[in-house]
Write a protein that holds these residues in place. Structure first.
Motif, PDB file in Angstrom:
ATOM      1  N   VAL A 110      49.188  52.973  53.383  1.00  0.00           N
ATOM      2  CA  VAL A 110      49.454  51.656  52.923  1.00  0.00           C
ATOM      3  C   VAL A 110      48.690  51.748  51.491  1.00  0.00           C
ATOM      4  CG1 VAL A 110      48.610  49.362  52.886  1.00  0.00           C
ATOM      5  CG2 VAL A 110      49.198  50.627  55.298  1.00  0.00           C
ATOM      6  N   PHE A 111      49.619  51.220  50.335  1.00  0.00           N
ATOM      7  CA  PHE A 111      49.088  51.590  48.974  1.00  0.00           C
ATOM      8  C   PHE A 111      48.672  49.891  48.573  1.00  0.00           C
ATOM      9  CE2 PHE A 111      51.735  55.193  49.550  1.00  0.00           C
ATOM     10  CZ  PHE A 111      51.333  56.114  48.694  1.00  0.00           C
ATOM     11  N   CYS A 112      47.558  50.125  47.920  1.00  0.00           N
ATOM     12  CA  CYS A 112      46.907  48.951  47.385  1.00  0.00           C
ATOM     13  C   CYS A 112      46.443  48.738  45.869  1.00  0.00           C
ATOM     14  CB  CYS A 112      45.562  48.483  48.217  1.00  0.00           C
ATOM     15  SG  CYS A 112      45.619  48.674  50.095  1.00  0.00           S
ATOM     16  N   VAL A 113      46.747  47.850  45.373  1.00  0.00           N
ATOM     17  CA  VAL A 113      46.302  47.645  43.955  1.00  0.00           C
ATOM     18  C   VAL A 113      44.529  47.397  44.242  1.00  0.00           C
ATOM     19  CG1 VAL A 113      46.668  45.325  43.764  1.00  0.00           C
ATOM     20  CG2 VAL A 113      46.075  46.567  41.934  1.00  0.00           C
ATOM     21  N   ASP A 114      43.744  48.255  43.446  1.00  0.00           N
ATOM     22  CA  ASP A 114      42.369  48.293  43.618  1.00  0.00           C
ATOM     23  C   ASP A 114      41.512  48.267  42.459  1.00  0.00           C
ATOM     24  OD1 ASP A 114      39.812  48.366  44.911  1.00  0.00           O
ATOM     25  OD2 ASP A 114      40.122  50.492  45.749  1.00  0.00           O
ATOM     26  N   TYR A 115      40.838  47.045  42.051  1.00  0.00           N
ATOM     27  CA  TYR A 115      39.776  47.022  41.258  1.00  0.00           C
ATOM     28  C   TYR A 115      38.334  46.693  41.755  1.00  0.00           C
ATOM     29  CZ  TYR A 115      43.480  46.535  37.572  1.00  0.00           C
ATOM     30  OH  TYR A 115      44.596  46.779  36.931  1.00  0.00           O
ATOM     31  N   HIS A 116      38.329  46.820  43.162  1.00  0.00           N
ATOM     32  CA  HIS A 116      37.020  46.874  43.806  1.00  0.00           C
ATOM     33  C   HIS A 116      35.978  47.964  43.114  1.00  0.00           C
ATOM     34  CE1 HIS A 116      33.975  45.839  46.856  1.00  0.00           C
ATOM     35  NE2 HIS A 116      34.074  47.269  47.040  1.00  0.00           N
ATOM     36  N   ARG A 117      36.399  49.071  43.134  1.00  0.00           N
ATOM     37  CA  ARG A 117      35.662  50.165  42.795  1.00  0.00           C
ATOM     38  C   ARG A 117      35.272  49.791  41.434  1.00  0.00           C
ATOM     39  NH1 ARG A 117      40.526  53.356  42.903  1.00  0.00           N
ATOM     40  NH2 ARG A 117      40.291  53.786  44.765  1.00  0.00           N
ATOM     41  N   ILE A 169      31.306  49.040  40.152  1.00  0.00           N
ATOM     42  CA  ILE A 169      30.595  49.981  38.895  1.00  0.00           C
ATOM     43  C   ILE A 169      29.975  48.813  38.049  1.00  0.00           C
ATOM     44  CG2 ILE A 169      30.850  51.506  36.952  1.00  0.00           C
ATOM     45  CD1 ILE A 169      33.050  52.832  38.884  1.00  0.00           C
ATOM     46  N   ASN A 170      30.762  47.855  37.518  1.00  0.00           N
ATOM     47  CA  ASN A 170      30.086  46.843  36.649  1.00  0.00           C
ATOM     48  C   ASN A 170      30.689  45.585  37.025  1.00  0.00           C
ATOM     49  OD1 ASN A 170      29.600  45.044  34.656  1.00  0.00           O
ATOM     50  ND2 ASN A 170      30.425  46.831  32.876  1.00  0.00           N
ATOM     51  N   ASN A 171      29.889  44.692  37.550  1.00  0.00           N
ATOM     52  CA  ASN A 171      30.261  43.352  37.926  1.00  0.00           C
ATOM     53  C   ASN A 171      30.655  42.359  36.985  1.00  0.00           C
ATOM     54  OD1 ASN A 171      27.878  42.443  36.865  1.00  0.00           O
ATOM     55  ND2 ASN A 171      26.735  42.086  38.988  1.00  0.00           N
ATOM     56  N   LYS A 172      30.732  42.782  35.847  1.00  0.00           N
ATOM     57  CA  LYS A 172      31.358  42.082  34.563  1.00  0.00           C
ATOM     58  C   LYS A 172      32.882  42.365  34.379  1.00  0.00           C
ATOM     59  CE  LYS A 172      27.261  41.656  31.490  1.00  0.00           C
ATOM     60  NZ  LYS A 172      26.328  42.049  32.496  1.00  0.00           N
ATOM     61  N   VAL A 173      33.307  43.272  35.257  1.00  0.00           N
ATOM     62  CA  VAL A 173      34.967  43.361  35.202  1.00  0.00           C
ATOM     63  C   VAL A 173      35.590  42.074  35.724  1.00  0.00           C
ATOM     64  CG1 VAL A 173      36.589  45.049  36.299  1.00  0.00           C
ATOM     65  CG2 VAL A 173      34.570  45.888  35.732  1.00  0.00           C
ATOM     66  N   ASN A 174      36.406  41.884  34.819  1.00  0.00           N
ATOM     67  CA  ASN A 174      37.295  40.692  34.940  1.00  0.00           C
ATOM     68  C   ASN A 174      38.635  40.753  35.505  1.00  0.00           C
ATOM     69  OD1 ASN A 174      38.686  38.071  35.123  1.00  0.00           O
ATOM     70  ND2 ASN A 174      37.886  37.550  32.935  1.00  0.00           N
ATOM     71  N   THR A 175      38.980  41.134  36.681  1.00  0.00           N
ATOM     72  CA  THR A 175      40.246  41.302  37.060  1.00  0.00           C
ATOM     73  C   THR A 175      41.300  40.178  37.316  1.00  0.00           C
ATOM     74  OG1 THR A 175      39.601  40.511  39.542  1.00  0.00           O
ATOM     75  CG2 THR A 175      38.918  42.840  38.910  1.00  0.00           C
ATOM     76  N   GLU A 176      41.046  39.009  36.960  1.00  0.00           N
ATOM     77  CA  GLU A 176      41.903  37.722  36.967  1.00  0.00           C
ATOM     78  C   GLU A 176      43.257  37.693  36.123  1.00  0.00           C
ATOM     79  OE1 GLU A 176      39.673  34.335  35.923  1.00  0.00           O
ATOM     80  OE2 GLU A 176      38.424  34.167  37.853  1.00  0.00           O
ATOM     81  N   PHE A 177      43.229  38.749  35.291  1.00  0.00           N
ATOM     82  CA  PHE A 177      44.406  38.825  34.383  1.00  0.00           C
ATOM     83  C   PHE A 177      45.679  39.117  34.902  1.00  0.00           C
ATOM     84  CE2 PHE A 177      40.948  38.534  31.444  1.00  0.00           C
ATOM     85  CZ  PHE A 177      41.057  37.610  30.496  1.00  0.00           C
ATOM     86  N   THR A 178      46.721  38.619  35.034  1.00  0.00           N
ATOM     87  CA  THR A 178      48.210  39.053  35.300  1.00  0.00           C
ATOM     88  C   THR A 178      48.535  40.511  35.040  1.00  0.00           C
ATOM     89  OG1 THR A 178      48.912  36.814  35.754  1.00  0.00           O
ATOM     90  CG2 THR A 178      50.660  38.586  35.913  1.00  0.00           C
TER      91      THR A 178
END
Length: 240
Positions: free
Chosen positions: A78-85, A89-98
């Motif tokens: 199963v292939f997943c898009v993953d920004y969890h890692r 590493i840095n909880n300032k990472v903003n993953t909301e952008f399309t």
């Protein structure tokens, strides 16, 4: 013609498999081929869930729209898009952008295709399972995906127990444009429809009287998983 090109041009979706297992060394080679794929800005935003327990396999087969080969294939990835890692590493990472979701989808596709081509070069076959998105939230829960990580599709792999015909593709003159977008010539589509009608009529299984134009336009006039946006938003993806 090189062996690589021969492998690419001989692709067929395989949905029936023998009981022969894929050796660990072969699976590692397939995964390493996937890891070698291009990655936008070297973000490396893909995770692969290898599902080995039969109960989960059978449940995923149901959730994908009752596709039994999800349960019977030698391997199911199963292939997943993953920004969890990245967020870990840095909880300032903003993953909301399309755009970031698009990057993840593109990277997943490139990596998965590397895996499938490597598998086919080893005498294996496979088929992609986009049906996992039919029940994305349920699949997500079953696989215990964290926030910032979302399921995209699966990939069955195994030794072929069938030899289906190669499905004709649209000709290059319809797909490839030079310098600017060119108007569609319907005569080219009609010629292709005749090839597809012949393919549908004479293929070894699931024969039917139809054309490519009818099949795809019927699919595109209805809803297409309208729940997906809400699912991605719940994973902090594609919110803006």
């Amino acid at each position: 013609m090189t062996p690589t090109i021969e492998t690419i041009l001989s692709h067929r979706s395989i949905r029936k498999y023998t009981e022969q297992a894929i050796e660990p060394e072969q699976l590692d080679t397939i995964i390493q081929a996937g890891l070698a794929a291009s990655s936008s800005s070297m973000l490396q935003v893909v995770s692969i869930i290898r599902v080995t327990t039969q109960d989960k396999r059978e449940r995923l087969a149901e959730l994908a729209g009752n596709q039994p080969y999800v349960a019977s294939a030698a391997e199911f990835l199963v292939f997943c898009v993953d920004y969890h890692r990245h967020f870990t590493i840095n909880n300032k990472v903003n993953t909301e952008f399309t755009e970031l979701t698009l990057i993840g989808a593109v990277d997943c596709g490139i990596m998965a295709q590397n895996c499938l081509l490597a598998a086919e070069s080893l005498g294996l076959g496979g088929v992609y399972i986009g049906g996992l998105r039919n029940s994305a939230s349920e699949v997500d829960k079953l696989l215990e995906l964290p926030k910032h990580c979302a399921v995209l599709f699966g990939l069955c792999l195994g030794y072929p127990a069938q030899d289906p015909q190669i499905k004709p593709r649209l000709p290059a003159k319809v797909i490839v444009h030079e310098n600017s977008y060119q108007p569609l010539k319907l005569d080219d589509v009609h010629d292709y429809d005749k090839k597809m009608q012949d393919y549908y009529t004479n293929r070894s299984s699931n024969q039917k009287q139809s054309t490519w134009s009818v099949e795809v336009t019927n699919k595109l006039v209805g809803e297409s998983r309208p729940h997906i946006r809400g699912y991605l938003n719940s994973k902090e993806l594609a919110k803006r």
